[in-house]
Design a protein around this motif. Structure first.
Motif, PDB file in Angstrom:
ATOM      1  N   VAL A 187      -7.817  -5.382  19.047  1.00 42.03           N
ATOM      2  CA  VAL A 187      -8.758  -4.315  19.358  1.00 42.03           C
ATOM      3  C   VAL A 187      -8.019  -3.269  20.176  1.00 42.03           C
ATOM      4  O   VAL A 187      -7.347  -3.603  21.159  1.00 42.03           O
ATOM      5  N   GLU A 188      -8.129  -2.014  19.762  1.00 48.24           N
ATOM      6  CA  GLU A 188      -7.506  -0.925  20.512  1.00 48.24           C
ATOM      7  C   GLU A 188      -8.295  -0.722  21.800  1.00 48.24           C
ATOM      8  O   GLU A 188      -9.462  -0.346  21.765  1.00 48.24           O
ATOM      9  N   SER A 189      -7.646  -0.998  22.931  1.00 51.43           N
ATOM     10  CA  SER A 189      -8.299  -0.871  24.225  1.00 51.43           C
ATOM     11  C   SER A 189      -7.248  -0.684  25.303  1.00 51.43           C
ATOM     12  O   SER A 189      -6.164  -1.279  25.233  1.00 51.43           O
ATOM     13  N   ALA A 190      -7.578   0.102  26.310  1.00 54.43           N
ATOM     14  CA  ALA A 190      -6.664   0.309  27.435  1.00 54.43           C
ATOM     15  C   ALA A 190      -6.566  -0.952  28.290  1.00 54.43           C
ATOM     16  O   ALA A 190      -5.600  -1.126  29.035  1.00 54.43           O
ATOM     17  N   MET A 191      -7.545  -1.829  28.205  1.00 54.47           N
ATOM     18  CA  MET A 191      -7.623  -3.071  28.982  1.00 54.47           C
ATOM     19  C   MET A 191      -7.499  -2.798  30.477  1.00 54.47           C
ATOM     20  O   MET A 191      -6.773  -3.464  31.204  1.00 54.47           O
ATOM     21  N   THR A 192      -8.224  -1.784  30.934  1.00 53.00           N
ATOM     22  CA  THR A 192      -8.329  -1.476  32.354  1.00 53.00           C
ATOM     23  C   THR A 192      -9.683  -1.971  32.841  1.00 53.00           C
ATOM     24  O   THR A 192     -10.536  -2.381  32.031  1.00 53.00           O
ATOM     25  N   GLU A 193      -9.905  -1.917  34.130  1.00 52.27           N
ATOM     26  CA  GLU A 193     -11.193  -2.351  34.687  1.00 52.27           C
ATOM     27  C   GLU A 193     -12.350  -1.545  34.085  1.00 52.27           C
ATOM     28  O   GLU A 193     -13.423  -2.072  33.819  1.00 52.27           O
ATOM     29  N   ALA A 194     -12.121  -0.254  33.838  1.00 51.83           N
ATOM     30  CA  ALA A 194     -13.169   0.617  33.304  1.00 51.83           C
ATOM     31  C   ALA A 194     -13.328   0.526  31.790  1.00 51.83           C
ATOM     32  O   ALA A 194     -14.403   0.815  31.258  1.00 51.83           O
ATOM     33  N   ASP A 195     -12.275   0.133  31.073  1.00 48.89           N
ATOM     34  CA  ASP A 195     -12.306   0.119  29.605  1.00 48.89           C
ATOM     35  C   ASP A 195     -11.551  -1.104  29.102  1.00 48.89           C
ATOM     36  O   ASP A 195     -10.333  -1.106  29.022  1.00 48.89           O
ATOM     37  N   ALA A 213     -14.970 -10.073  12.282  1.00 52.06           N
ATOM     38  CA  ALA A 213     -14.633 -10.078  13.710  1.00 52.06           C
ATOM     39  C   ALA A 213     -15.484  -9.017  14.393  1.00 52.06           C
ATOM     40  O   ALA A 213     -15.551  -7.876  13.940  1.00 52.06           O
ATOM     41  N   VAL A 214     -16.159  -9.405  15.490  1.00 55.89           N
ATOM     42  CA  VAL A 214     -16.980  -8.499  16.285  1.00 55.89           C
ATOM     43  C   VAL A 214     -16.461  -8.559  17.709  1.00 55.89           C
ATOM     44  O   VAL A 214     -16.227  -9.654  18.236  1.00 55.89           O
ATOM     45  N   ALA A 215     -16.276  -7.398  18.330  1.00 52.86           N
ATOM     46  CA  ALA A 215     -15.805  -7.353  19.718  1.00 52.86           C
ATOM     47  C   ALA A 215     -16.786  -6.587  20.585  1.00 52.86           C
ATOM     48  O   ALA A 215     -17.327  -5.559  20.168  1.00 52.86           O
ATOM     49  N   ALA A 216     -17.008  -7.107  21.800  1.00 52.59           N
ATOM     50  CA  ALA A 216     -17.864  -6.448  22.778  1.00 52.59           C
ATOM     51  C   ALA A 216     -16.987  -5.674  23.748  1.00 52.59           C
ATOM     52  O   ALA A 216     -16.022  -6.217  24.287  1.00 52.59           O
ATOM     53  N   LEU A 217     -17.326  -4.414  23.965  1.00 49.76           N
ATOM     54  CA  LEU A 217     -16.558  -3.550  24.857  1.00 49.76           C
ATOM     55  C   LEU A 217     -17.235  -3.485  26.222  1.00 49.76           C
ATOM     56  O   LEU A 217     -18.457  -3.644  26.332  1.00 49.76           O
ATOM     57  N   SER A 218     -16.462  -3.222  27.250  1.00 47.86           N
ATOM     58  CA  SER A 218     -17.002  -3.188  28.611  1.00 47.86           C
ATOM     59  C   SER A 218     -18.037  -2.085  28.800  1.00 47.86           C
ATOM     60  O   SER A 218     -18.921  -2.202  29.640  1.00 47.86           O
ATOM     61  N   GLY A 219     -17.972  -1.039  28.003  1.00 51.43           N
ATOM     62  CA  GLY A 219     -18.941   0.056  28.103  1.00 51.43           C
ATOM     63  C   GLY A 219     -20.284  -0.256  27.470  1.00 51.43           C
ATOM     64  O   GLY A 219     -21.191   0.565  27.486  1.00 51.43           O
ATOM     65  N   GLY A 220     -20.424  -1.444  26.878  1.00 49.53           N
ATOM     66  CA  GLY A 220     -21.687  -1.841  26.277  1.00 49.53           C
ATOM     67  C   GLY A 220     -21.717  -1.731  24.766  1.00 49.53           C
ATOM     68  O   GLY A 220     -22.643  -2.208  24.129  1.00 49.53           O
ATOM     69  N   GLY A 221     -20.709  -1.114  24.162  1.00 49.54           N
ATOM     70  CA  GLY A 221     -20.673  -0.977  22.712  1.00 49.54           C
ATOM     71  C   GLY A 221     -20.016  -2.168  22.033  1.00 49.54           C
ATOM     72  O   GLY A 221     -19.479  -3.075  22.676  1.00 49.54           O
ATOM     73  N   PHE A 222     -20.068  -2.154  20.706  1.00 48.23           N
ATOM     74  CA  PHE A 222     -19.479  -3.215  19.902  1.00 48.23           C
ATOM     75  C   PHE A 222     -18.699  -2.583  18.761  1.00 48.23           C
ATOM     76  O   PHE A 222     -19.096  -1.535  18.246  1.00 48.23           O
ATOM     77  N   VAL A 223     -17.623  -3.245  18.351  1.00 47.43           N
ATOM     78  CA  VAL A 223     -16.856  -2.832  17.176  1.00 47.43           C
ATOM     79  C   VAL A 223     -16.717  -4.042  16.265  1.00 47.43           C
ATOM     80  O   VAL A 223     -16.778  -5.184  16.726  1.00 47.43           O
ATOM     81  N   MET A 224     -16.560  -3.779  14.981  1.00 51.07           N
ATOM     82  CA  MET A 224     -16.423  -4.887  14.043  1.00 51.07           C
ATOM     83  C   MET A 224     -15.575  -4.491  12.851  1.00 51.07           C
ATOM     84  O   MET A 224     -15.381  -3.305  12.565  1.00 51.07           O
ATOM     85  N   THR A 225     -15.065  -5.501  12.170  1.00 49.33           N
ATOM     86  CA  THR A 225     -14.372  -5.338  10.908  1.00 49.33           C
ATOM     87  C   THR A 225     -14.539  -6.635  10.131  1.00 49.33           C
ATOM     88  O   THR A 225     -14.913  -7.665  10.697  1.00 49.33           O
ATOM     89  N   ASP A 226     -14.263  -6.596   8.848  1.00 50.37           N
ATOM     90  CA  ASP A 226     -14.330  -7.811   8.047  1.00 50.37           C
ATOM     91  C   ASP A 226     -13.298  -7.766   6.938  1.00 50.37           C
ATOM     92  O   ASP A 226     -12.693  -6.727   6.679  1.00 50.37           O
TER      93      ASP A 226
END
Length: 164
Positions: free
Chosen positions: A84-92, A137-150
């Motif tokens: 998952v493309e993410s900065a992996m910081t506390e905020a994101d 695959a479904v991922a939950a983001l810290s901002g409350g959103g979700f991303v998915m792919t199959d």
């Protein structure tokens, strides 16, 4: 005496025997037999499971990669990688990644919990797949959103089958 080589004694070409040709033809037929579906339209059962996982939110189809072979000879051991493309910081950051195999006896395959200290939102694992199917695959983001792919996977030798 004839100097012709009989078909039975003809040396075979490397990498091209009858078994390889039949396996390739069978795989091609299996791929062609998969039902055509739009990437944005999961089956009703899968859509219901995703809605339960995301608490009703509709996941976005972006920022996530599911690296899994399209054709698997043996469903007992399928190498899979999710990124998952993410900065992996506390905020994101990514909170969790959920894997679903809709035709397995238990479709909820795994849930990986992550946090900013993970450094990268990447998970690699080995799956067992019961049959040819869609893996999601479904991922939950810290901002409350979700991303998915199959991905649609063709399995020639199924796993997860009870013997009794």
């Amino acid at each position: 005496m004839s100097s012709a080589i009989s078909p039975r004694s003809r040396p075979s070409e490397p990498g091209l025997d009858r078994r390889s040709v039949l396996a390739g033809a069978t795989a091609g037929l299996l791929v062609a037999a998969l039902p055509a579906r739009a990437a944005t339209e999961p089956s009703p059962e899968l859509a219901q499971l995703i809605a339960r996982i995301t608490e009703g939110a509709v996941p976005e189809r972006a920022r996530i990669t599911l690296d899994i072979p399209a054709l698997v000879e043996n469903g007992n051991s399928v190498d899979t990688r999710i990124l998952v493309e993410s900065a992996m910081t506390e905020a994101d950051h990514v909170r969790w990644i959920h894997l679903i195999a809709e035709k397995n006896p238990f479709p909820d395959m795994a849930r990986f919990h992550l946090g900013p200290r993970a450094g990268r939102a990447e998970v690699a694992t080995t799956l067992r797949l019961a049959a040819s199917q869609t893996v999601t695959a479904v991922a939950a983001l810290s901002g409350g959103g979700f991303v998915m792919t199959d991905a649609d996977i063709v399995v020639t030798l199924s796993a997860c089958i009870d013997g009794g």
